[in-house]
Structure formats: C-alpha cells, structure tokens
Motif scaffolding. Structure first.
Motif: not given
Length: 115
Positions: A44-48, A57-64, A88-90, A97-101
């Motif tokens: 899962x991507x976060x961009x700036x 990050x993975x869907x389990x919030x592990x940095x990739x 990183x925050x994004x 959000x993906x995990x919650x959904x």
C-alpha cells in the motif's frame, strides 16, 4: 415460588442460538487468519510532493520500501525528511483504512450475543 423446568433460564432455543454464534465466531477466526496473510501480501502506497516521494507498507503496516525521486534530492535534508514523513503518514492511513475495511467485510452481518 419458582417455576418447574426453568433451570437457569437457558432453554434449548438459547443453546441453539449460542451454538450458531460459536460457529460464526469460528468462521470469523479462520477468516481473520486468512485476512492477515492477504494483508501481509499487499503493498500500500503513500505519496508526497505529487508522487516524488513514495512509501510502501504492507496491509499490516510493515514497512516495505521507500522511493525518492532524484528531482527532490536538491531540496535539502529537512525538506526531503518532511516529504518522507508525509508519505509515511499517508501510507499508514491507507493501510489502516484497508485493514479496517477488510475486517468489516469479514465480520459484516455477524450478530454475536453480548457484542
């Protein structure tokens, strides 16, 4: 005066309801294990800065991984650090959000007594 045959007030109808709830809970537990494996495979991507800095990050919030465009390298360490933090925050927000959904999809319609 107590009524005959009442026992603890836990009749057969309640036993059947409890057994069904237990069965559903087992299904959710099995689904949760599978979901954890699926989330671990996601990226899962976060961009700036318009995508010039990306954090995955993975869907389990592990940095990739982190990608930083050479175009921002001349901005200085403080600016690049801020961009990495923003990305990183994004990524974290997108991942949670993906995990919650996915968890809501897994447990949707589950009506466990007492929950």
């Amino acid at each position: 005066m107590t009524k005959q045959g009442q026992g603890f007030g836990f009749g057969m109808g309640k036993m059947k309801e409890l057994a069904e709830a237990f069965k559903k809970a087992q299904q959710v537990q099995e689904g949760a294990k599978k979901l954890q494996e699926e989330l671990d495979q996601l990226e899962i991507e976060g961009a700036a800065a318009g995508g010039l800095v990306k954090v995955y990050l993975s869907g389990n919030q592990e940095p990739r991984r982190v990608e930083i465009s050479p175009d921002v390298m001349g901005e200085g360490a403080e600016v690049v650090s801020a961009m990495v933090l923003e990305a990183t925050q994004a990524a974290y927000e997108n991942s949670t959000a993906t995990m919650r959904q996915r968890m809501e999809e897994l447990t949707g319609g589950l009506n466990l007594p007492g929950m």
